[in-house]
Write a protein that holds these residues in place. Structure first.
Motif, PDB file in Angstrom:
ATOM      1  N   SER A  61       0.857  -1.179   0.000  1.00 46.04           N
ATOM      2  CA  SER A  61       0.000   0.000   0.000  1.00 46.04           C
ATOM      3  C   SER A  61       0.896   1.233   0.000  1.00 46.04           C
ATOM      4  O   SER A  61       1.665   1.455   0.940  1.00 46.04           O
ATOM      5  N   ALA A  62       0.817   2.020  -1.064  1.00 46.97           N
ATOM      6  CA  ALA A  62       1.693   3.175  -1.210  1.00 46.97           C
ATOM      7  C   ALA A  62       0.884   4.469  -1.163  1.00 46.97           C
ATOM      8  O   ALA A  62      -0.236   4.543  -1.685  1.00 46.97           O
ATOM      9  N   THR A  63       1.461   5.465  -0.527  1.00 47.10           N
ATOM     10  CA  THR A  63       0.922   6.818  -0.566  1.00 47.10           C
ATOM     11  C   THR A  63       2.008   7.726  -1.115  1.00 47.10           C
ATOM     12  O   THR A  63       3.142   7.725  -0.619  1.00 47.10           O
ATOM     13  N   PHE A  64       1.678   8.467  -2.158  1.00 42.13           N
ATOM     14  CA  PHE A  64       2.673   9.266  -2.874  1.00 42.13           C
ATOM     15  C   PHE A  64       2.057  10.602  -3.228  1.00 42.13           C
ATOM     16  O   PHE A  64       1.017  10.670  -3.879  1.00 42.13           O
ATOM     17  N   ASP A  65       2.704  11.679  -2.816  1.00 45.93           N
ATOM     18  CA  ASP A  65       2.215  13.026  -3.101  1.00 45.93           C
ATOM     19  C   ASP A  65       3.318  13.776  -3.825  1.00 45.93           C
ATOM     20  O   ASP A  65       4.232  14.343  -3.224  1.00 45.93           O
ATOM     21  N   GLY A  66       3.259  13.766  -5.148  1.00 42.62           N
ATOM     22  CA  GLY A  66       4.304  14.383  -5.947  1.00 42.62           C
ATOM     23  C   GLY A  66       3.782  15.568  -6.735  1.00 42.62           C
ATOM     24  O   GLY A  66       2.615  15.965  -6.616  1.00 42.62           O
ATOM     25  N   GLU A  67       4.642  16.124  -7.576  1.00 41.87           N
ATOM     26  CA  GLU A  67       4.244  17.257  -8.401  1.00 41.87           C
ATOM     27  C   GLU A  67       3.289  16.826  -9.510  1.00 41.87           C
ATOM     28  O   GLU A  67       2.377  17.579  -9.902  1.00 41.87           O
ATOM     29  N   PHE A  68       3.481  15.600 -10.006  1.00 40.74           N
ATOM     30  CA  PHE A  68       2.689  15.123 -11.140  1.00 40.74           C
ATOM     31  C   PHE A  68       1.812  13.915 -10.810  1.00 40.74           C
ATOM     32  O   PHE A  68       0.958  13.551 -11.614  1.00 40.74           O
ATOM     33  N   HIS A  69       2.037  13.289  -9.663  1.00 38.52           N
ATOM     34  CA  HIS A  69       1.322  12.061  -9.325  1.00 38.52           C
ATOM     35  C   HIS A  69       0.822  12.117  -7.883  1.00 38.52           C
ATOM     36  O   HIS A  69       1.533  12.610  -6.999  1.00 38.52           O
ATOM     37  N   ASN A  70      -0.371  11.573  -7.689  1.00 40.79           N
ATOM     38  CA  ASN A  70      -0.912  11.408  -6.344  1.00 40.79           C
ATOM     39  C   ASN A  70      -1.509  10.013  -6.224  1.00 40.79           C
ATOM     40  O   ASN A  70      -2.369   9.624  -7.021  1.00 40.79           O
ATOM     41  N   VAL A  71      -1.018   9.262  -5.245  1.00 44.07           N
ATOM     42  CA  VAL A  71      -1.543   7.938  -4.935  1.00 44.07           C
ATOM     43  C   VAL A  71      -1.820   7.917  -3.439  1.00 44.07           C
ATOM     44  O   VAL A  71      -0.952   8.272  -2.635  1.00 44.07           O
ATOM     45  N   THR A  72      -3.019   7.505  -3.055  1.00 44.95           N
ATOM     46  CA  THR A  72      -3.391   7.502  -1.647  1.00 44.95           C
ATOM     47  C   THR A  72      -3.774   6.099  -1.213  1.00 44.95           C
ATOM     48  O   THR A  72      -4.824   5.578  -1.625  1.00 44.95           O
TER      49      THR A  72
END
Length: 291
Positions: free
Chosen positions: A152-163
């Motif tokens: 389970s990944a959470t990623f808050d980037g400039e171009f991508h968001n995964v919660t």
């Protein structure tokens, strides 16, 4: 140095039998990997006035992930390499899923070569931004590795968001090796900072030495061991195996960890013609790669 082959994407048409025959025979000959180029669509020169790209709407390309799913079932040991997937024109999370599936079905035999591409027509057709492709690719590599290693990944980037999301099943290799194909200084720096290996776009010589220095400098500045970054060269078939063997030796001397033999552009008409040339090359290789 591990020696593989470049699948002749543009010269075998749409024959699935040729794909199978090629994969099975290349593995039988003892080559270490099959490298496959990527283009999703080609530009129509009748519409794009002055088009001078190396490929157009008539040039055949099998989709690499789908093709590798097929080759995974008909081969047992040969590594499957994209050289390169044009990453910024694709959805990152979907690439992570597709790559994980190929890696799983092949028993951990995928090496994901990525690049930023040159064809703005293709980016438009896929609904992605051509202008920021280099910058986006950096973030894409980070997200790919997160998705391959975290359930389970959470990623808050400039171009991508995964919660709180993840792919299942995860790949065999965690993470799958990511290599960078590039012909520019920014690309060399990306390879040094982020990649497991890189694909130079030139032959051994001063230009390669200069490019490699940029890769190694970027690696050192990022706290990485430059000697741990792989390098794969390419040798074109010119009609005789001795010439190929000599140029492979030049790549080995230059520090390449891998090299591919390319039979495209040599006026070979059928899959059997391509395989006959590769059989000659295999006979000239040291036992570790060609026996």
């Amino acid at each position: 140095m591990r020696v593989g082959v470049t699948f002749p994407q543009t010269e075998l048409g749409g024959d699935p039998g040729a794909v199978r025959a090629y994969g099975e025979r290349v593995e039988e000959l003892g080559f270490d990997h099959i490298l496959v180029y990527d283009h999703v669509v080609g530009a129509d020169p009748a519409v794009h006035e002055g088009w001078n790209g190396p490929y157009d709407v008539h040039t055949t390309f099998h989709e690499p992930f789908v093709m590798f799913g097929y080759l995974a079932a008909v081969t047992r040991s040969v590594e499957l390499v994209t050289g390169v997937i044009i990453l910024p024109q694709r959805q990152t999370t979907l690439v992570a899923k597709q790559a994980a599936e190929v890696d799983l079905l092949s028993g951990g035999r995928l090496r994901l070569g990525i690049g930023v591409g040159w064809n703005a027509v293709e980016y438009e057709a896929l609904g992605e931004d051509f202008g920021n492709r280099g910058k986006r690719s950096v973030e894409q590599i980070e997200l790919l590795r997160r998705l391959w290693t975290e359930q389970s990944a959470t990623f808050d980037g400039e171009f991508h968001n995964v919660t709180g999301a993840g792919i299942a099943p995860l790949p065999v290799q965690r993470p799958i090796p990511v290599w960078v194909g590039t012909a520019s200084a920014p690309g060399y720096k990306r390879a040094g900072r982020l990649a497991d290996g890189w694909f130079p776009m030139m032959a051994p010589g001063p230009a390669l030495d200069d490019a490699r220095a940029v890769v190694e400098s970027a690696a050192a500045e990022s706290g990485r061991d430059p000697s741990a970054i792989g390098m794969e060269g390419r040798v074109d078939w010119r009609g005789d195996a001795d010439s190929v063997a000599d140029r492979l030796a030049e790549w080995a001397k230059a520090g390449a960890t891998h090299a591919s033999v390319n039979t495209m552009g040599a006026e070979l008409k059928t899959v059997d013609d391509h395989l006959a040339a590769l059989a000659q090359v295999a006979e000239s290789l040291p036992p570790a790669s060609g026996d």
